[in-house]
Motif scaffolding. Structure first.
Motif, PDB file in Angstrom:
ATOM      1  N   TYR A   1       0.814  -1.226   0.000  1.00 54.71           N
ATOM      2  CA  TYR A   1       0.000   0.000   0.000  1.00 54.71           C
ATOM      3  C   TYR A   1       0.841   1.267   0.000  1.00 54.71           C
ATOM      4  O   TYR A   1       0.281   2.358   0.100  1.00 54.71           O
ATOM      5  CB  TYR A   1      -0.877   0.082   1.258  1.00 54.71           C
ATOM      6  CG  TYR A   1      -1.670  -1.129   1.619  1.00 54.71           C
ATOM      7  CD1 TYR A   1      -2.694  -1.586   0.795  1.00 54.71           C
ATOM      8  CD2 TYR A   1      -1.428  -1.799   2.817  1.00 54.71           C
ATOM      9  CE1 TYR A   1      -3.453  -2.685   1.166  1.00 54.71           C
ATOM     10  CE2 TYR A   1      -2.188  -2.906   3.191  1.00 54.71           C
ATOM     11  CZ  TYR A   1      -3.200  -3.339   2.358  1.00 54.71           C
ATOM     12  OH  TYR A   1      -3.935  -4.425   2.731  1.00 54.71           O
ATOM     13  N   GLY A   2       2.140   1.145  -0.031  1.00 53.47           N
ATOM     14  CA  GLY A   2       2.960   2.333   0.190  1.00 53.47           C
ATOM     15  C   GLY A   2       2.771   2.866   1.598  1.00 53.47           C
ATOM     16  O   GLY A   2       2.948   4.058   1.864  1.00 53.47           O
ATOM     17  N   ALA A   3       2.395   1.983   2.519  1.00 62.21           N
ATOM     18  CA  ALA A   3       2.059   2.410   3.883  1.00 62.21           C
ATOM     19  C   ALA A   3       3.290   2.935   4.625  1.00 62.21           C
ATOM     20  O   ALA A   3       4.394   2.414   4.462  1.00 62.21           O
ATOM     21  CB  ALA A   3       1.461   1.240   4.651  1.00 62.21           C
ATOM     22  N   TYR A   4       3.063   3.944   5.432  1.00 60.71           N
ATOM     23  CA  TYR A   4       4.132   4.488   6.275  1.00 60.71           C
ATOM     24  C   TYR A   4       4.225   3.694   7.569  1.00 60.71           C
ATOM     25  O   TYR A   4       3.224   3.473   8.247  1.00 60.71           O
ATOM     26  CB  TYR A   4       3.832   5.956   6.609  1.00 60.71           C
ATOM     27  CG  TYR A   4       4.900   6.604   7.463  1.00 60.71           C
ATOM     28  CD1 TYR A   4       5.944   7.322   6.890  1.00 60.71           C
ATOM     29  CD2 TYR A   4       4.863   6.504   8.863  1.00 60.71           C
ATOM     30  CE1 TYR A   4       6.919   7.914   7.679  1.00 60.71           C
ATOM     31  CE2 TYR A   4       5.839   7.085   9.655  1.00 60.71           C
ATOM     32  CZ  TYR A   4       6.865   7.793   9.060  1.00 60.71           C
ATOM     33  OH  TYR A   4       7.831   8.374   9.840  1.00 60.71           O
ATOM     34  N   HIS A   5       5.426   3.270   7.911  1.00 55.84           N
ATOM     35  CA  HIS A   5       5.688   2.711   9.244  1.00 55.84           C
ATOM     36  C   HIS A   5       6.865   3.475   9.828  1.00 55.84           C
ATOM     37  O   HIS A   5       7.942   3.536   9.209  1.00 55.84           O
ATOM     38  CB  HIS A   5       6.010   1.214   9.168  1.00 55.84           C
ATOM     39  CG  HIS A   5       4.793   0.356   9.092  1.00 55.84           C
ATOM     40  ND1 HIS A   5       4.181  -0.180  10.200  1.00 55.84           N
ATOM     41  CD2 HIS A   5       4.051  -0.028   8.033  1.00 55.84           C
ATOM     42  CE1 HIS A   5       3.112  -0.871   9.838  1.00 55.84           C
ATOM     43  NE2 HIS A   5       3.010  -0.803   8.518  1.00 55.84           N
ATOM     44  N   HIS A   6       6.649   4.042  10.974  1.00 55.59           N
ATOM     45  CA  HIS A   6       7.706   4.806  11.606  1.00 55.59           C
ATOM     46  C   HIS A   6       8.845   3.875  12.037  1.00 55.59           C
ATOM     47  O   HIS A   6       8.597   2.732  12.408  1.00 55.59           O
ATOM     48  CB  HIS A   6       7.150   5.553  12.820  1.00 55.59           C
ATOM     49  CG  HIS A   6       8.018   6.679  13.248  1.00 55.59           C
ATOM     50  ND1 HIS A   6       8.241   7.779  12.446  1.00 55.59           N
ATOM     51  CD2 HIS A   6       8.745   6.876  14.380  1.00 55.59           C
ATOM     52  CE1 HIS A   6       9.055   8.604  13.077  1.00 55.59           C
ATOM     53  NE2 HIS A   6       9.386   8.089  14.241  1.00 55.59           N
TER      54      HIS A   6
END
Ligand SMILES: *Cc1c(COP(=O)(O)O)cnc(C)c1O
Length: 430
Positions: free
Chosen positions: A315-320
């Motif tokens: 998803y192109g998800a952001y994970h810090h």
């Protein structure tokens, strides 16, 4: 504001001595405190139950902990039902919210006494054929179509989603099910995913409560529960404001008082099926930096890959990411943080400003507790990691061992041909 890992560098280094990275680490205290808050936020509703969406984190130890706070399970496949069965779940502690349901699964859940949440009107015949009857308790999934907006922001696009029935079909389904002997009815809708706003549940509740009143009036079917499903989100980015579950519970209560109580439906139970909100923040993927590379961009290679956490690739998800022990240092290096798959989307972060990373540094990838491990796959023959539980007393329990090459090859008929290779490798890695 930065995100704070739930373990220290010293703790993680110690854990790494016993369990090699990459591994998933879950925070028991965080899980428990959150489950307690969810329970309290909806305690105004006598029949409230959270059905934990098992697919988010299908680990028996995690499901068990949530069970201590009254959570049931929301399943949508045979193997998820099997886990529920093995853990002793039955009857109305099981919600089965499947779609495109394969043959045999309705029978399986019906034998366990679980509640079937029908995704479509055409499934009524399918269900009746399979069970030889219509269950006394049944739920139907609603899809209002169109766009779902909260304060003029488009949250999601139900009109484009495969789930649920149209309003017309829902009324028809209720009439048919009632005529076939169903007595206890529920409705369900999942209209937006990962909502980081306290308005989502109350808005959804408003839609479903009005619908329930109309359904009960027009079909005579008694609506006993309304299932707000999942979709309550978590702040993946450090600048996002977390949801306030008490504000959400209170918001739903107000709508309940406004719509259901005056309609004489003050006995309706509220159900939820949260996955992400229950576990997301309380799980992390812990990985070690093993390589650096300087070409047209700066790369840090870690020992985890998209097989362990697929959301960024998918998803192109952001994970810090926190580089453990370097929290105080300036984020003055721009990195792509990559795994080892032969896929260029195997990146946990792209153009991320981080402190200088050295080989051996531990990277803590935040908010991986839900839809993290469970979404993994086996591309490039990469193996799934272990899952560890950081217990409230500070000790660590392995709640799932890491996959081995033997696991990976176990589904081949000629796996004995691998025996010598595997045995040799196992001896070497004792
Ligand atoms: C995935 C899913 C959930 C959980 O969703 P979250 O976003 O993790 O809260 C709940 N219900 C159904 C039917 C689902 O498919």
């Amino acid at each position: 504001m930065d995100k704070k890992p739930f373990a220290t560098r010293e703790q993680l280094e110690k854990i790494r001595e016993q369990y090699p990275t990459p591994f998933y680490l879950y925070d028991e205290k965080g899980l428990r405190d959150n489950a307690e808050r969810v329970k309290r936020a909806f305690s105004w509703n006598k029949g409230f139950r959270e059905y934990f969406a098992v697919k988010a984190t299908p680990n028996p130890s995690i499901v068990k902990i949530l069970g201590e706070y009254g959570c049931g399970v929301d399943c949508s496949s045979l193997t998820e039902l099997m886990m529920a069965k093995a853990l002793g779940y039955r009857d109305d502690r099981i919600m089965f919210s499947s779609n495109d349901t394969p043959e045999g699964e309705f029978r399986y859940v019906h034998e366990m006494g679980g509640i079937i949440n029908l995704d479509d009107i055409t499934l009524i015949d399918f269900l009746e054929n399979e069970l030889g009857e219509i269950p006394k308790t049944i739920s139907c999934r609603f899809n209002p179509g169109g766009l779902f907006k909260v304060s003029n922001d488009i949250m999601d696009n139900p009109g484009d989603s495969k789930y649920g029935m149209t309003e017309e079909q829902l009324f028809e389904a209720f009439r048919i099910l009632k005529a076939k002997g169903a007595e206890h009815f529920g409705i369900h809708a999942f209209l937006a995913s990962n909502t980081v706003t306290d308005e989502y549940y109350p808005m959804l509740a408003g839609i479903l409560f009005k619908l329930a009143v109309k359904l009960q009036k027009e079909t005579g079917a008694h609506v006993e529960f309304i299932n707000l499903s999942g979709g309550v989100g978590i702040p993946y980015r450090p600048d996002q404001t977390p949801n306030d579950i008490f504000a959400i519970g209170e918001g739903v209560r107000k709508v309940y008082e406004d719509i259901l109580v005056p309609a004489g439906m003050g006995d309706v139970s509220i159900y939820t099926e949260m996955g992400r909100y229950m576990v997301g923040p309380y799980g992390a993927l812990v990985t070690t930096a093993i390589h650096e590379k300087h070409i047209y961009k700066e790369y840090v290679g870690v020992d985890a890959c998209a097989v362990n956490l697929m959301r960024p690739a998918m998803y192109g998800a952001y994970h810090h990411i926190t580089v453990m022990g370097k929290e105080g240092l300036p984020c003055d290096h721009k990195y792509d943080v990559t795994g080892s798959l032969c896929e260029n989307n195997d990146k946990f972060a792209i153009d991320r400003m981080l402190p200088k990373i050295d080989r051996g540094d531990i990277l803590f990838i935040h908010d991986a507790g839900a839809h993290g491990f469970s979404m993994g796959y086996n591309y490039n023959g990469k193996l799934k990691s272990a899952e560890l539980l950081l217990k409230t007393d500070g000790s660590v329990e392995m709640i799932r061992r890491a996959e081995t090459p033997r696991d990976y090859y176990s589904t081949f008929d000629f796996s004995h041909e691998f025996d010598q290779v595997l045995e040799e490798w196992e001896k070497r890695n004792k």
